[in-house]
Write an enzyme that holds these catalytic residues in place. Sequence first.
Site, PDB file in Angstrom:
ATOM      1  N   ARG A 109      34.665  16.986 -18.734  1.00 13.48           N
ATOM      2  CA  ARG A 109      34.144  15.617 -18.597  1.00 13.48           C
ATOM      3  C   ARG A 109      34.070  15.289 -17.121  1.00 13.48           C
ATOM      4  O   ARG A 109      34.507  16.073 -16.274  1.00 13.48           O
ATOM      5  CB  ARG A 109      34.942  14.582 -19.425  1.00 13.48           C
ATOM      6  CG  ARG A 109      36.394  14.823 -19.654  1.00 13.48           C
ATOM      7  CD  ARG A 109      37.236  14.761 -18.429  1.00 13.48           C
ATOM      8  NE  ARG A 109      37.002  13.567 -17.651  1.00 13.48           N
ATOM      9  CZ  ARG A 109      37.281  13.429 -16.374  1.00 13.48           C
ATOM     10  NH1 ARG A 109      37.816  14.435 -15.683  1.00 13.48           N
ATOM     11  NH2 ARG A 109      37.028  12.315 -15.723  1.00 13.48           N
ATOM     12  N   GLY A 110      33.512  14.100 -16.820  1.00 13.00           N
ATOM     13  CA  GLY A 110      33.264  13.740 -15.422  1.00 13.00           C
ATOM     14  C   GLY A 110      31.810  14.077 -15.126  1.00 13.00           C
ATOM     15  O   GLY A 110      31.349  15.186 -15.439  1.00 13.00           O
ATOM     16  N   ALA A 111      31.098  13.114 -14.499  1.00 23.01           N
ATOM     17  CA  ALA A 111      29.645  13.248 -14.351  1.00 23.01           C
ATOM     18  C   ALA A 111      29.196  14.555 -13.689  1.00 23.01           C
ATOM     19  O   ALA A 111      28.390  15.306 -14.264  1.00 23.01           O
ATOM     20  CB  ALA A 111      29.100  12.030 -13.617  1.00 23.01           C
ATOM     21  N   ASP A 144      29.171   7.303 -12.796  1.00 19.39           N
ATOM     22  CA  ASP A 144      28.382   8.106 -13.737  1.00 19.39           C
ATOM     23  C   ASP A 144      26.886   7.920 -13.531  1.00 19.39           C
ATOM     24  O   ASP A 144      26.091   8.785 -13.889  1.00 19.39           O
ATOM     25  CB  ASP A 144      28.769   7.759 -15.176  1.00 19.39           C
ATOM     26  CG  ASP A 144      30.139   8.345 -15.465  1.00 19.39           C
ATOM     27  OD1 ASP A 144      31.140   7.698 -15.124  1.00 19.39           O
ATOM     28  OD2 ASP A 144      30.197   9.483 -15.973  1.00 19.39           O
ATOM     29  N   ARG A 153      25.931  13.492 -24.127  1.00 24.87           N
ATOM     30  CA  ARG A 153      26.510  12.241 -23.615  1.00 24.87           C
ATOM     31  C   ARG A 153      25.421  11.484 -22.845  1.00 24.87           C
ATOM     32  O   ARG A 153      24.735  12.073 -22.007  1.00 24.87           O
ATOM     33  CB  ARG A 153      27.722  12.524 -22.705  1.00 24.87           C
ATOM     34  CG  ARG A 153      28.853  13.219 -23.448  1.00 24.87           C
ATOM     35  CD  ARG A 153      30.141  13.197 -22.664  1.00 24.87           C
ATOM     36  NE  ARG A 153      30.722  11.864 -22.623  1.00 24.87           N
ATOM     37  CZ  ARG A 153      31.737  11.521 -21.827  1.00 24.87           C
ATOM     38  NH1 ARG A 153      32.246  12.395 -20.991  1.00 24.87           N
ATOM     39  NH2 ARG A 153      32.235  10.301 -21.859  1.00 24.87           N
ATOM     40  N   GLN A 192      42.397   9.420 -18.992  1.00 27.70           N
ATOM     41  CA  GLN A 192      42.074  10.370 -17.914  1.00 27.70           C
ATOM     42  C   GLN A 192      42.980  10.173 -16.699  1.00 27.70           C
ATOM     43  O   GLN A 192      43.267  11.110 -15.974  1.00 27.70           O
ATOM     44  CB  GLN A 192      40.607  10.194 -17.459  1.00 27.70           C
ATOM     45  CG  GLN A 192      39.579  10.667 -18.454  1.00 27.70           C
ATOM     46  CD  GLN A 192      39.100   9.535 -19.343  1.00 27.70           C
ATOM     47  OE1 GLN A 192      39.838   8.604 -19.623  1.00 27.70           O
ATOM     48  NE2 GLN A 192      37.881   9.634 -19.817  1.00 27.70           N
ATOM     49  N   ASN A 245      30.519   3.250 -14.456  1.00 30.58           N
ATOM     50  CA  ASN A 245      31.674   4.159 -14.374  1.00 30.58           C
ATOM     51  C   ASN A 245      32.569   3.859 -15.580  1.00 30.58           C
ATOM     52  O   ASN A 245      32.276   2.979 -16.401  1.00 30.58           O
ATOM     53  CB  ASN A 245      32.412   3.979 -13.038  1.00 30.58           C
ATOM     54  CG  ASN A 245      33.445   5.062 -12.805  1.00 30.58           C
ATOM     55  OD1 ASN A 245      33.152   6.252 -12.963  1.00 30.58           O
ATOM     56  ND2 ASN A 245      34.664   4.712 -12.468  1.00 30.58           N
ATOM     57  N   LYS A 246      33.661   4.576 -15.674  1.00 28.00           N
ATOM     58  CA  LYS A 246      34.579   4.470 -16.813  1.00 28.00           C
ATOM     59  C   LYS A 246      34.909   3.021 -17.164  1.00 28.00           C
ATOM     60  O   LYS A 246      35.111   2.198 -16.269  1.00 28.00           O
ATOM     61  CB  LYS A 246      35.858   5.247 -16.458  1.00 28.00           C
ATOM     62  CG  LYS A 246      36.927   5.270 -17.510  1.00 28.00           C
ATOM     63  CD  LYS A 246      36.454   5.696 -18.871  1.00 28.00           C
ATOM     64  CE  LYS A 246      35.732   7.022 -18.883  1.00 28.00           C
ATOM     65  NZ  LYS A 246      34.965   7.255 -20.134  1.00 28.00           N
TER      66      LYS A 246
END
Length: 346
Positions: free
Chosen positions: A44-46, A235, A87, A194, A245-246
């Site tokens: 995960r993570g852009a 993101d 995603r 996370q 973002n998150k």
Amino acid sequence: MYTLRWQDNKLYLLDQTKLPVEHVDIECSTYEEVADAIKNMKVRGAPAIGVTAAYGIVLGAMEYVGDKGEPFFSHMEEVSRVLAGTRPTAVNLFWAIERMMSIVRDNMDKSLDEIRRLLLDEAHKIKYEDIEANKKMGRFGQELLKDGDTILTHCNAGALATAGYGTALGVIRAAVEAGKDIKVYADETRPYLQGARLTAWELMEDGIPVTLITDNMAGYFMRKGAITGVIVGADRIAANGDVANKIGTYTVAVLAKENNIPFYVAAPTSTFDLALESGEKIPIEERDPREVTHIQGKRIAPYDVKVKNPAFDVTPNRYVTAIITEKGVAHPPYGSSLKELVLKAQ
Ligand code: MRU
């Protein structure tokens, strides 16, 4: 620590759903396995999902058995459709898939083996460019940090969220490497944790002092003067500087402004989506309600309770002090500064 590695024509991912308790590799030899790993957040993570998808395209090309030309091209279109469907929010995913598919389109006259070789070269290039971009971002961003700063971060925008070094955590790493005394507060980042599972672990591995807090403690510590700056990843960044973002990033940004604390975003220009005028158009992923009703597989909420689980939010540009990229630091008004950065040579 590595997020992903290519070995013997297979992609190996460090399973981030198991960290920090277990360190387990997942082996992917098909593009469907890669898509599954992205969807289920094993990676995960852009930037990391962009690089992973690039190798997914390579595996898709390797799996193909048949004639070159049109049948191969429609197979590759199907591969990219499946990977793109994993995603919706991080634009790096679509950016990397498009970059790989342009290699396919531009080399249709070559043999299948030659196209496969070019695709693998391109995936490696995307990976190494990402690490390089993070190091450059670190060098630009660390100049904004002072010796003695305590930085709050949200989610994980570290080595684990990229091909290596990290974006927000890359800036912190670079400041520490420059000899500055930097401490970090990590939000735990419900529901997927996370911050607690990945950021806390990653920083401890590097010996960078980190204090873990729950998300609802950030305002308390800001008000007490314990936090001197915020750095997060992104993101997707729209043309006007709105940042997806998150989930929870927006809350942190508003709290930072209220407490006169700078709020920085660190992201490579591959996270820009200048085709989108503002953040309102950024698609926000809604994930499985079980991530909210359960913690580590254990139910914590009543059966049948209604749940919402948006995985990201959008922070309006007015809360963003600066955007740190591999090409330099953009300041408001972002409408012009982001465009200038994109046009700038490395
Ligand atoms: O749902 P995730 O874990 O993929 O979300 C990750 C984030 O929101 C990160 O902050 C963002 O992708 C930047 S990573 C360098």
